[in-house]
Design a protein around this motif. Structure first.
Motif, PDB file in Angstrom:
ATOM      1  N   GLY A 329       0.811  -1.305   0.224  1.00 53.33           N
ATOM      2  CA  GLY A 329       0.042   0.015   0.102  1.00 53.33           C
ATOM      3  C   GLY A 329       0.899   1.062  -0.064  1.00 53.33           C
ATOM      4  N   PHE A 330       1.839   1.142   0.631  1.00 49.62           N
ATOM      5  CA  PHE A 330       2.887   2.248   0.961  1.00 49.62           C
ATOM      6  C   PHE A 330       3.653   2.669  -0.607  1.00 49.62           C
ATOM      7  CE2 PHE A 330       6.712   4.732   2.221  1.00 49.62           C
ATOM      8  CZ  PHE A 330       6.385   5.390   3.102  1.00 49.62           C
ATOM      9  N   GLU A 331       3.921   1.740  -1.039  1.00 48.88           N
ATOM     10  CA  GLU A 331       4.631   1.752  -2.410  1.00 48.88           C
ATOM     11  C   GLU A 331       3.646   2.291  -3.652  1.00 48.88           C
ATOM     12  OE1 GLU A 331       7.913   1.574  -3.052  1.00 48.88           O
ATOM     13  OE2 GLU A 331       8.187   1.223  -0.762  1.00 48.88           O
ATOM     14  N   SER A 332       2.410   1.605  -3.527  1.00 49.61           N
ATOM     15  CA  SER A 332       1.410   1.948  -4.601  1.00 49.61           C
ATOM     16  C   SER A 332       0.537   3.285  -4.284  1.00 49.61           C
ATOM     17  CB  SER A 332       0.334   0.794  -4.823  1.00 49.61           C
ATOM     18  OG  SER A 332      -0.457   0.994  -3.730  1.00 49.61           O
ATOM     19  N   GLY A 333       0.515   3.698  -3.152  1.00 49.66           N
ATOM     20  CA  GLY A 333      -0.408   4.824  -2.678  1.00 49.66           C
ATOM     21  C   GLY A 333      -1.590   4.355  -2.331  1.00 49.66           C
ATOM     22  N   THR A 334      -2.159   3.189  -2.590  1.00 46.92           N
ATOM     23  CA  THR A 334      -3.342   2.878  -2.363  1.00 46.92           C
ATOM     24  C   THR A 334      -3.567   1.819  -1.237  1.00 46.92           C
ATOM     25  OG1 THR A 334      -3.873   3.290  -4.700  1.00 46.92           O
ATOM     26  CG2 THR A 334      -5.459   1.589  -3.291  1.00 46.92           C
ATOM     27  N   ARG A 335      -4.298   1.835  -0.142  1.00 49.37           N
ATOM     28  CA  ARG A 335      -4.362   0.714   0.970  1.00 49.37           C
ATOM     29  C   ARG A 335      -4.850  -0.574   0.239  1.00 49.37           C
ATOM     30  NH1 ARG A 335      -9.287  -0.258   3.796  1.00 49.37           N
ATOM     31  NH2 ARG A 335      -8.659  -1.586   5.658  1.00 49.37           N
ATOM     32  N   VAL A 336      -4.170  -1.421   0.835  1.00 48.79           N
ATOM     33  CA  VAL A 336      -4.616  -2.937   0.565  1.00 48.79           C
ATOM     34  C   VAL A 336      -5.483  -3.478   1.600  1.00 48.79           C
ATOM     35  CG1 VAL A 336      -3.617  -5.198   0.507  1.00 48.79           C
ATOM     36  CG2 VAL A 336      -2.402  -3.368  -0.519  1.00 48.79           C
ATOM     37  N   GLU A 337      -6.506  -3.803   0.968  1.00 48.24           N
ATOM     38  CA  GLU A 337      -7.825  -3.887   2.146  1.00 48.24           C
ATOM     39  C   GLU A 337      -7.757  -5.246   2.721  1.00 48.24           C
ATOM     40  OE1 GLU A 337     -11.569  -2.800   0.364  1.00 48.24           O
ATOM     41  OE2 GLU A 337     -10.892  -0.913  -0.281  1.00 48.24           O
ATOM     42  N   ARG A 338      -7.261  -6.299   2.266  1.00 45.98           N
ATOM     43  CA  ARG A 338      -7.472  -7.785   2.847  1.00 45.98           C
ATOM     44  C   ARG A 338      -5.948  -8.438   3.041  1.00 45.98           C
ATOM     45  NH1 ARG A 338     -12.376  -6.914   1.172  1.00 45.98           N
ATOM     46  NH2 ARG A 338     -13.991  -7.836   2.299  1.00 45.98           N
ATOM     47  N   VAL A 339      -5.559  -8.921   3.925  1.00 46.65           N
ATOM     48  CA  VAL A 339      -4.657  -9.829   4.052  1.00 46.65           C
ATOM     49  C   VAL A 339      -5.005 -11.155   4.272  1.00 46.65           C
ATOM     50  CG1 VAL A 339      -4.049  -8.829   6.236  1.00 46.65           C
ATOM     51  CG2 VAL A 339      -2.200  -9.735   4.616  1.00 46.65           C
ATOM     52  N   SER A 340      -4.481 -12.251   3.960  1.00 45.21           N
ATOM     53  CA  SER A 340      -4.572 -13.662   4.336  1.00 45.21           C
ATOM     54  C   SER A 340      -3.251 -14.210   4.703  1.00 45.21           C
ATOM     55  CB  SER A 340      -5.647 -14.441   3.476  1.00 45.21           C
ATOM     56  OG  SER A 340      -5.660 -15.838   3.883  1.00 45.21           O
ATOM     57  N   THR A 341      -2.820 -14.614   5.696  1.00 49.52           N
ATOM     58  CA  THR A 341      -1.410 -14.913   6.141  1.00 49.52           C
ATOM     59  C   THR A 341      -1.412 -15.746   7.283  1.00 49.52           C
ATOM     60  OG1 THR A 341       0.630 -14.059   6.566  1.00 49.52           O
ATOM     61  CG2 THR A 341      -1.237 -12.809   7.204  1.00 49.52           C
ATOM     62  N   THR A 342      -0.275 -16.459   7.126  1.00 47.76           N
ATOM     63  CA  THR A 342      -0.153 -17.480   8.518  1.00 47.76           C
ATOM     64  C   THR A 342       1.397 -16.936   9.000  1.00 47.76           C
ATOM     65  OG1 THR A 342       0.991 -18.920   6.950  1.00 47.76           O
ATOM     66  CG2 THR A 342      -1.507 -19.540   7.561  1.00 47.76           C
ATOM     67  N   THR A 343       1.760 -15.784   8.668  1.00 46.20           N
ATOM     68  CA  THR A 343       2.911 -15.209   9.543  1.00 46.20           C
ATOM     69  C   THR A 343       2.934 -15.676  10.954  1.00 46.20           C
ATOM     70  OG1 THR A 343       4.344 -13.205  10.020  1.00 46.20           O
ATOM     71  CG2 THR A 343       2.009 -12.946   9.755  1.00 46.20           C
ATOM     72  N   VAL A 344       4.272 -16.119  11.285  1.00 42.92           N
ATOM     73  CA  VAL A 344       4.319 -16.331  12.723  1.00 42.92           C
ATOM     74  C   VAL A 344       4.156 -15.125  13.620  1.00 42.92           C
ATOM     75  CG1 VAL A 344       6.797 -15.616  12.699  1.00 42.92           C
ATOM     76  CG2 VAL A 344       6.075 -17.506  14.333  1.00 42.92           C
ATOM     77  N   ALA A 345       4.394 -14.088  13.148  1.00 47.18           N
ATOM     78  CA  ALA A 345       4.012 -12.712  13.886  1.00 47.18           C
ATOM     79  C   ALA A 345       2.493 -12.468  14.030  1.00 47.18           C
ATOM     80  CB  ALA A 345       4.537 -11.732  13.161  1.00 47.18           C
ATOM     81  N   ASP A 346       1.870 -13.284  14.641  1.00 47.44           N
ATOM     82  CA  ASP A 346       0.215 -13.499  14.751  1.00 47.44           C
ATOM     83  C   ASP A 346      -0.466 -12.257  15.042  1.00 47.44           C
ATOM     84  OD1 ASP A 346       1.044 -13.372  17.490  1.00 47.44           O
ATOM     85  OD2 ASP A 346      -0.350 -15.053  18.176  1.00 47.44           O
ATOM     86  N   GLY A 347       0.276 -11.290  15.663  1.00 46.06           N
ATOM     87  CA  GLY A 347      -0.211  -9.785  15.986  1.00 46.06           C
ATOM     88  C   GLY A 347      -0.229  -8.920  14.825  1.00 46.06           C
ATOM     89  N   LEU A 348       0.294  -9.447  13.696  1.00 45.68           N
ATOM     90  CA  LEU A 348       0.314  -8.748  12.544  1.00 45.68           C
ATOM     91  C   LEU A 348      -0.219  -9.090  11.456  1.00 45.68           C
ATOM     92  CD1 LEU A 348       4.398  -7.851  12.795  1.00 45.68           C
ATOM     93  CD2 LEU A 348       2.116  -6.679  14.002  1.00 45.68           C
ATOM     94  N   ARG A 349      -1.333 -10.017  11.497  1.00 39.87           N
ATOM     95  CA  ARG A 349      -1.941 -10.647  10.664  1.00 39.87           C
ATOM     96  C   ARG A 349      -3.319  -9.987   9.828  1.00 39.87           C
ATOM     97  NH1 ARG A 349      -1.905 -16.487  13.245  1.00 39.87           N
ATOM     98  NH2 ARG A 349       0.168 -17.055  13.063  1.00 39.87           N
ATOM     99  N   THR A 350      -3.192  -8.767  10.384  1.00 38.58           N
ATOM    100  CA  THR A 350      -4.466  -7.960   9.871  1.00 38.58           C
ATOM    101  C   THR A 350      -4.060  -6.772   8.967  1.00 38.58           C
ATOM    102  OG1 THR A 350      -4.016  -6.645  11.935  1.00 38.58           O
ATOM    103  CG2 THR A 350      -5.934  -7.983  11.945  1.00 38.58           C
ATOM    104  N   PRO A 351      -4.726  -6.224   8.060  1.00 40.26           N
ATOM    105  CA  PRO A 351      -4.510  -5.425   7.170  1.00 40.26           C
ATOM    106  C   PRO A 351      -4.572  -3.936   7.784  1.00 40.26           C
ATOM    107  CG  PRO A 351      -6.914  -5.879   7.054  1.00 40.26           C
ATOM    108  CD  PRO A 351      -6.247  -6.767   7.839  1.00 40.26           C
ATOM    109  N   VAL A 352      -3.835  -2.928   7.430  1.00 40.95           N
ATOM    110  CA  VAL A 352      -3.671  -1.562   8.109  1.00 40.95           C
ATOM    111  C   VAL A 352      -4.979  -0.936   7.838  1.00 40.95           C
ATOM    112  CG1 VAL A 352      -2.688   0.512   7.806  1.00 40.95           C
ATOM    113  CG2 VAL A 352      -1.227  -1.633   7.341  1.00 40.95           C
ATOM    114  N   GLY A 353      -5.475  -0.230   8.832  1.00 39.96           N
ATOM    115  CA  GLY A 353      -6.912   0.257   8.992  1.00 39.96           C
ATOM    116  C   GLY A 353      -6.672   1.548   8.080  1.00 39.96           C
ATOM    117  N   VAL A 354      -8.173   2.041   7.686  1.00 35.85           N
ATOM    118  CA  VAL A 354      -8.257   3.227   6.833  1.00 35.85           C
ATOM    119  C   VAL A 354      -7.454   4.372   7.793  1.00 35.85           C
ATOM    120  CG1 VAL A 354      -9.973   4.657   6.007  1.00 35.85           C
ATOM    121  CG2 VAL A 354     -10.528   2.407   6.096  1.00 35.85           C
ATOM    122  N   ARG A 355      -7.882   4.940   8.789  1.00 32.68           N
ATOM    123  CA  ARG A 355      -7.352   6.039   9.259  1.00 32.68           C
ATOM    124  C   ARG A 355      -5.924   5.725   9.518  1.00 32.68           C
ATOM    125  NH1 ARG A 355     -11.941   4.480  11.159  1.00 32.68           N
ATOM    126  NH2 ARG A 355     -13.888   6.000  11.858  1.00 32.68           N
TER     127      ARG A 355
END
Lengths: 438, 438
Positions: A329-355
């Motif tokens: 999102g940062f590179e393209s300038g447009t927020r990515v709305e969804r993310v589906s991941t099993t990263t070990v960093a389980d607290g970071l499995r959510t997409p960035v919020g709008v605000r």
């Protein structure tokens, strides 16, 4: 009474018959006899109207100065602070248009994009709560592994109440609820740390907390949340499922929804961690030259970035490669709305919020991603060398400064601050670094 | 020069022609012109003789006061400290009877049973070294699991240099060696933490360290010891095997033997941890009502017990049931000389030392044992609730205050200090609590 800067009352009337609400506690004003002022009460979540019963000048920032008012049932009010204990009721006796007031930049819930000043105010609110001023730690051993000329400083939010920074935003948001709202309880959906945080913050206010958690959350997080007296409702792991279940429970109970990150009060509260860290680094004689903060939903990063920007400290986001929605999102300038991941960093499995995304875009220098193996290696190093239990999410920033080629090539050295988000790990499961091999 | 309390020089002559050695830095003396004094130099490990070149009075404790001497190659010497940088050689030019001087309570290596004062002196020596003043931590969550009315305070020696308290004794013992002794290196046998500690202490002085370690030591401990530049020599695990191998290497190299616990300088150095803790607990507004310290060889417990006794704080020993030699010795009055055990608390697999047992018997209120399961449960609780990595040995005292019926029935409450010995755990092995089930 002394003369003062300018007369601001009476101001123009609002449609509902109230004076323009005025932040009486943060400006120097000369108050005429019988001048009126409508003030948003954070505690009671409504507007109260005051009438000045003595001609005087307010003295902002001076805790000993009082404004004298005639209001329903009260007559004095401390100036220079946000404490409004004597506010009792709305003189107009009319139902207030809260949504309109909430949009007013000066007042109430989620009033505006947080600023350094609003985060400093939140820090003052939190300092009166049981939230810890967590330590800032250094490690010669880890600094030696970072690029030459680097001294690493770690803000140990794993030692925070509830084991993570999330208690900051939750406590600040709950502090703004009225007694009638608290009576219905609060609700949220969370992958874990916000859940516990809201449970603790609600319990501290004697309110019920409903927590919608993904079935895949670590056992320790589910148990800890129940242990704080919350009602845990399990949902499928995808963000939309959690949101649906949450909305169902909210409608059934009337509980007040406090989201995990996409909310200005949450962002404001989370920003207090970096605010503290900047002060602590100075106290240690190592003022920060740069900051690295991991990003999931972006509550912490957004709040941190506002503080860092205001202090002129460049701030970088750290993200798992497997959950790189913020990076894209940062590179393209447009927020990515969804993310589906099993990263070990389980607290970071959510997409960035709008605000969050809007704030991050403006304030952050760049987003740097790291591999799963780099995350668990960094996590293990912190356990081994610093004897501190941090969760994989907390190791993402550490991985950036220790292992990222992009970071190394940025040439950033000096006193680099890294924020550990938390330390909630399922200790009965195999350690992450024994599972994820290089 | 001012007049002073009394004239002490010249004193009676020793058989080797020297004046009676005098602790010139801790008494107020009037010094006559040409009066002489022989002083044991801890740094150079020999006696030097001084001749007073000016009539004057010493001012003990005043770092700005100098005694003026005429000695070989030097003429001034700071009074009130233990710094003897200008001591060069023995005026008599004769080989000194070091063993006799070493038995003199006033001087040299292992001169006498440690006292509060000697431990305070050691703390001053250590404060000028890179050793950390580790924090004292509290935990509402863990205190709530202890008997009602208990506030637990933990001295976090897991955050010490080398990951354990052992660096204290090792650094203090090494600080007493002469350059010629340091040139031959130091040697010890150790189950792990003392090994690393001596390696670090030797490296800080530019000396070689030979470390005899049992083959069964944790991999992390062997690697860390090598990482500090030491030469690691593996031996069979029994104490007598280690001692035999150690003696072989010592004879071959001429290295100076610094045992892990059965030595007054080691005991003195280890005692500084509890000394700090007593001060820190007061600073926190929670002065200690009791202390619990685990016992293996007894270096830490012996040193701690001297400090505790002098401060009037009852101190209890904590020991694994599977390695209960101290408990049995304490109950019977006779030291148990051998112990063969596989307790998870691998730092406590040694029998209590001779010197250690004598000191412990006099000062400790009682010895309380805990089961393997209780040890690993306590260890896990500290990791989970306090986010601190501690080793099983460090959890033995925690297990006593949380789980021991004997402790509960003792009725001891208030501010209870528990010392965490270290945090060196093999993080690639399964966690102890997943292996030892209830």
């Amino acid at each position: 009474m002394s003369t003062a800067s300018r007369v601001v009352n009476p101001g123009p009337r609002q449609a509902n018959g109230l004076e323009t609400a005025t932040m009486i506690w943060d400006k120097s004003h000369e108050w005429k006899l019988r001048s009126t002022c409508s003030v948003w009460s954070e505690k009671d979540r409504k507007v109260a109207v005051y009438e000045c019963i003595e001609e005087h000048t307010s003295a902002p920032g001076n805790a000993d100065a009082y404004l004298k008012f005639k209001a329903d049932g009260c007559c004095t009010m401390r100036c220079g602070t946000l404490s409004h204990s004597s506010v009792r009721q709305d003189r107009a006796g009319l139902p207030l248009d809260l949504s309109r007031i909430a949009r007013n930049p000066s007042h109430g819930m989620e009033s505006s994009i947080p600023t350094l000043e609003s985060i400093e105010n939140a820090a003052a609110v939190l300092s009166a709560s049981p939230i810890h001023r967590t330590p800032v730690l250094t490690s010669e051993s880890l600094s030696a592994l970072a690029p030459d000329g680097t001294t690493l400083l770690f803000k140990a939010e794993n030692l925070q109440k509830g084991g993570a920074f999330k208690i900051r935003g939750a406590t600040y948001a709950v502090s703004k609820l009225s007694p009638s709202e608290l009576a219905k309880g609060v609700i949220t959906h969370s992958s874990g740390n916000h859940a516990q945080a809201l449970a603790i913050a609600a319990k501290a206010k004697g309110a019920k907390a409903y927590i919608v958690m993904p079935e895949t959350s670590a056992v320790i997080k589910k148990n800890a949340t129940k242990g704080y007296g919350a009602e845990v409702i399990l949902s499928p792991p995808l963000a939309e499922d959690r949101e649906r279940v949450c909305e169902e429970v909210r409608q059934r109970t009337g509980a007040y929804f406090i989201p995990p990150y996409d909310h200005y009060d949450i962002i404001t509260g989370q920003g207090t961690a970096v605010l503290e860290m900047i002060t602590q680094a100075k106290e240690l004689g190592k003022p920060l030259d740069a900051l690295v903060v991991q990003v999931g939903g972006g509550g912490l990063l957004a709040g941190s970035s506002i503080v860092a920007k205001a202090h002129g400290i460049p701030i970088y986001a750290a993200e798992p490669e497997l959950a790189d929605d913020c990076f894209r999102g940062f590179e393209s300038g447009t927020r990515v709305e969804r993310v589906s991941t099993t990263t070990v960093a389980d607290g970071l499995r959510t997409p960035v919020g709008v605000r969050n995304f809007d704030i991050i875009r403006k304030n952050v220098e760049g987003v740097i991603t790291v591999s799963e193996r780099q995350i668990v290696m960094a996590q293990k190093l912190v356990w081994e060398r610093m004897k501190m239990v941090i969760e994989p999410s907390a190791a993402v920033g550490v991985a950036v400064v220790l292992f990222s080629e992009k970071w190394k090539s940025s040439g950033i050295t000096g006193n680099v601050g890294v924020l550990w988000s938390g330390g909630n790990v399922d200790l009965d499961a195999p350690m992450s670094w024994t599972v994820i091999k290089g």
